[in-house]
Design an enzyme around this catalytic site. Structure first.
Site, mmCIF file in Angstrom:
data_model
loop_
_atom_site.group_PDB
_atom_site.id
_atom_site.type_symbol
_atom_site.label_atom_id
_atom_site.label_comp_id
_atom_site.label_asym_id
_atom_site.label_seq_id
_atom_site.Cartn_x
_atom_site.Cartn_y
_atom_site.Cartn_z
ATOM 1 N N ALA A 1 0.834 -1.211 0.000
ATOM 2 C CA ALA A 1 0.000 0.000 0.000
ATOM 3 C C ALA A 1 0.865 1.256 0.000
ATOM 4 O O ALA A 1 1.373 1.673 1.046
ATOM 5 C CB ALA A 1 -0.941 -0.010 1.204
ATOM 6 N N TRP B 1 -5.988 1.892 -5.036
ATOM 7 C CA TRP B 1 -5.518 0.954 -6.071
ATOM 8 C C TRP B 1 -4.706 -0.202 -5.486
ATOM 9 O O TRP B 1 -3.676 -0.578 -6.021
ATOM 10 C CB TRP B 1 -4.684 1.670 -7.139
ATOM 11 C CG TRP B 1 -5.214 2.988 -7.600
ATOM 12 C CD1 TRP B 1 -4.595 4.201 -7.511
ATOM 13 C CD2 TRP B 1 -6.487 3.229 -8.214
ATOM 14 N NE1 TRP B 1 -5.391 5.186 -8.029
ATOM 15 C CE2 TRP B 1 -6.568 4.615 -8.468
ATOM 16 C CE3 TRP B 1 -7.566 2.419 -8.574
ATOM 17 C CZ2 TRP B 1 -7.670 5.203 -9.060
ATOM 18 C CZ3 TRP B 1 -8.674 2.997 -9.157
ATOM 19 C CH2 TRP B 1 -8.725 4.368 -9.400
ATOM 20 N N ARG C 1 9.054 -4.091 -10.805
ATOM 21 C CA ARG C 1 8.988 -3.834 -12.246
ATOM 22 C C ARG C 1 9.409 -5.045 -13.063
ATOM 23 O O ARG C 1 8.958 -5.230 -14.201
ATOM 24 C CB ARG C 1 9.836 -2.608 -12.576
ATOM 25 C CG ARG C 1 9.160 -1.327 -12.141
ATOM 26 C CD ARG C 1 10.066 -0.133 -12.062
ATOM 27 N NE ARG C 1 9.330 0.990 -11.463
ATOM 28 C CZ ARG C 1 9.875 2.015 -10.851
ATOM 29 N NH1 ARG C 1 11.199 2.082 -10.725
ATOM 30 N NH2 ARG C 1 9.127 2.973 -10.338
ATOM 31 N N GLU D 1 2.694 0.065 -10.876
ATOM 32 C CA GLU D 1 4.098 -0.030 -10.446
ATOM 33 C C GLU D 1 4.999 0.905 -11.248
ATOM 34 O O GLU D 1 6.108 0.559 -11.634
ATOM 35 C CB GLU D 1 4.580 -1.484 -10.492
ATOM 36 C CG GLU D 1 3.876 -2.316 -9.431
ATOM 37 C CD GLU D 1 4.514 -3.643 -9.142
ATOM 38 O OE1 GLU D 1 5.751 -3.723 -9.140
ATOM 39 O OE2 GLU D 1 3.761 -4.600 -8.897
#
Length: 379
Positions: A124, A156, A243, A363
């Site tokens: 979060a 989100w 990522r 991200e």
């Protein structure tokens, strides 16, 4: 650099591919249509050791390398990108964050069940006014004796409904800017901790995305990750690894688009012959395959650098930037190759497009990836 897969990598690929084909693909469309969380499938992924792949065995993980993890995410995402992102968040963000920065007590209490797949994690960071600008944290954590009192909202949050443990970033000293941000471990059910309604999304619909609300949530000081003020650095370092997971997810979607396009082009006939005989179709397939392979090499390079304990932030950003772009383009081309059939739900390619788009956003948006890359170049 040699990216030839060793015996372990090949075994991981085969195991993940078989699971995806047998346990995910048959029900992926139904779960997408009904927005059903894949409880059974995630439990089975945990039993296979796929929910804590790079965590050392002593903390419940599989003790594998990042390349193994990237390979597994790609294969899972080829069948169901929703499962791919659930798996990615648990591995790349939550387990990685705890393994890298948690103390021994935190690892035993939280990392162990997460890596074993017995519990699920969420990360979060984003807020209504803190998306790409992650320093603009409004969630606060005020120290009171041996506790912190958290107040605020997070947006989100993947796995927000179904997660058991949450890594939460909050402002502990606003006067210090990014150096006044800290990170905490929260548990589902803490008084004052709740989630909002499930977001209705364009894609990755069987993964849950919600807002989180903290109203005077009492969090033990022992649940702080690292020193006070370490939170922003913690988040940025954790997202670098994340990522790689999203690049692998995007790659899996792109590969699924190529697989579907090849199959359809060989079966569909026009003007008395398969459309695969048409040069216009052949060129689309050739471009898709070339770009997918380039994305795969970027991904593997970032994974290899991470495994070698070398700087990999720029390379991970490159992999995510390019792979996400390739996924969207491949999905559009797959729909074009399928013609009218590509536009209807009976064929999977429309789902691939809906799933692909988010890889350019979460991200770190594509724009943020370009900032990361350019700053590295201009140092």
């Amino acid at each position: 650099m040699n990216f030839e897969l060793n015996e372990t990598h090949a075994m991981i690929r085969e195991t993940a591919r078989q699971f995806a084909e047998e346990k995910l693909a048959p029900s992926a469309d139904e779960r997408d249509e009904k927005e059903l969380f894949p409880h059974v499938q995630i439990k089975e992924l945990g039993e296979l050791g796929f929910m804590g792949m790079v965590v050392p065995e002593q903390y419940g993980g599989a003790g594998l390398d990042t390349l193994s993890y990237a390979i597994a995410i790609e294969e899972i995402s080829r069948a169901d990108a929703s499962c791919g992102v659930i798996m990615s968040v648990n591995n790349s963000l939550v387990c990685y964050g705890l393994n890298k920065f948690g103390n021994e007590e935190q690892k035993q209490k939280y990392l162990l069940p997460l890596a074993q797949g017995k519990k699920l994690g969420a990360f979060a960071l984003s807020e209504p006014e803190a998306g790409s600008d992650a320093t603009n944290q409004h969630t606060t954590a005020v120290k009171e004796d041996d506790y912190y009192i958290l107040n605020g909202i997070k947006n989100w949050i993947t796995n927000g409904i179904n997660a058991d443990y949450f890594l939460v970033v909050a402002q502990t000293d606003a006067s210090k800017g990014s150096k006044g941000i800290s990170a905490f471990i929260l548990e589902k059910g803490m008084p004052g901790f709740s989630h909002g309604k499930k977001e209705r999304k364009l894609g990755i619909r069987s993964s849950d995305t919600v807002s989180l609300t903290f109203e005077n949530v009492k969090v033990p000081a022992a649940n702080r990750l690292g020193d006070e003020g370490f939170g922003f650095k913690f988040a940025m370092m954790t997202l670098e690894g994340g990522r790689i997971g999203i690049a692998a997810q995007a790659l899996g979607i792109a590969q699924a688009c190529l697989d579907a396009s090849l199959k359809y082009a060989k079966e569909r006939k026009a003007f008395g012959r398969p459309i695969a005989d048409l040069q216009a179709i052949q060129f689309k397939l050739a471009d898709m395959s070339t770009e997918i392979e380039a994305a795969r090499l970027l991904l593997y390079n970032a994974a290899a650098l991470k495994d070698a304990d070398k700087p990999f932030g720029k390379e991970a950003a490159m992999a995510k930037l390019f792979a996400s772009k390739v996924a969207v383009k491949a999905a559009l081309e797959a729909i074009q190759i399928h013609g009218g059939y590509g536009y209807v739900r009976e064929y999977n390619v429309e789902r691939y497009l809906r799933d692909a788009k988010i890889t350019e956003i979460y991200e770190g948006t594509s724009e943020i990836q370009r900032i990361v890359i350019s700053r590295s170049l201009l140092k």
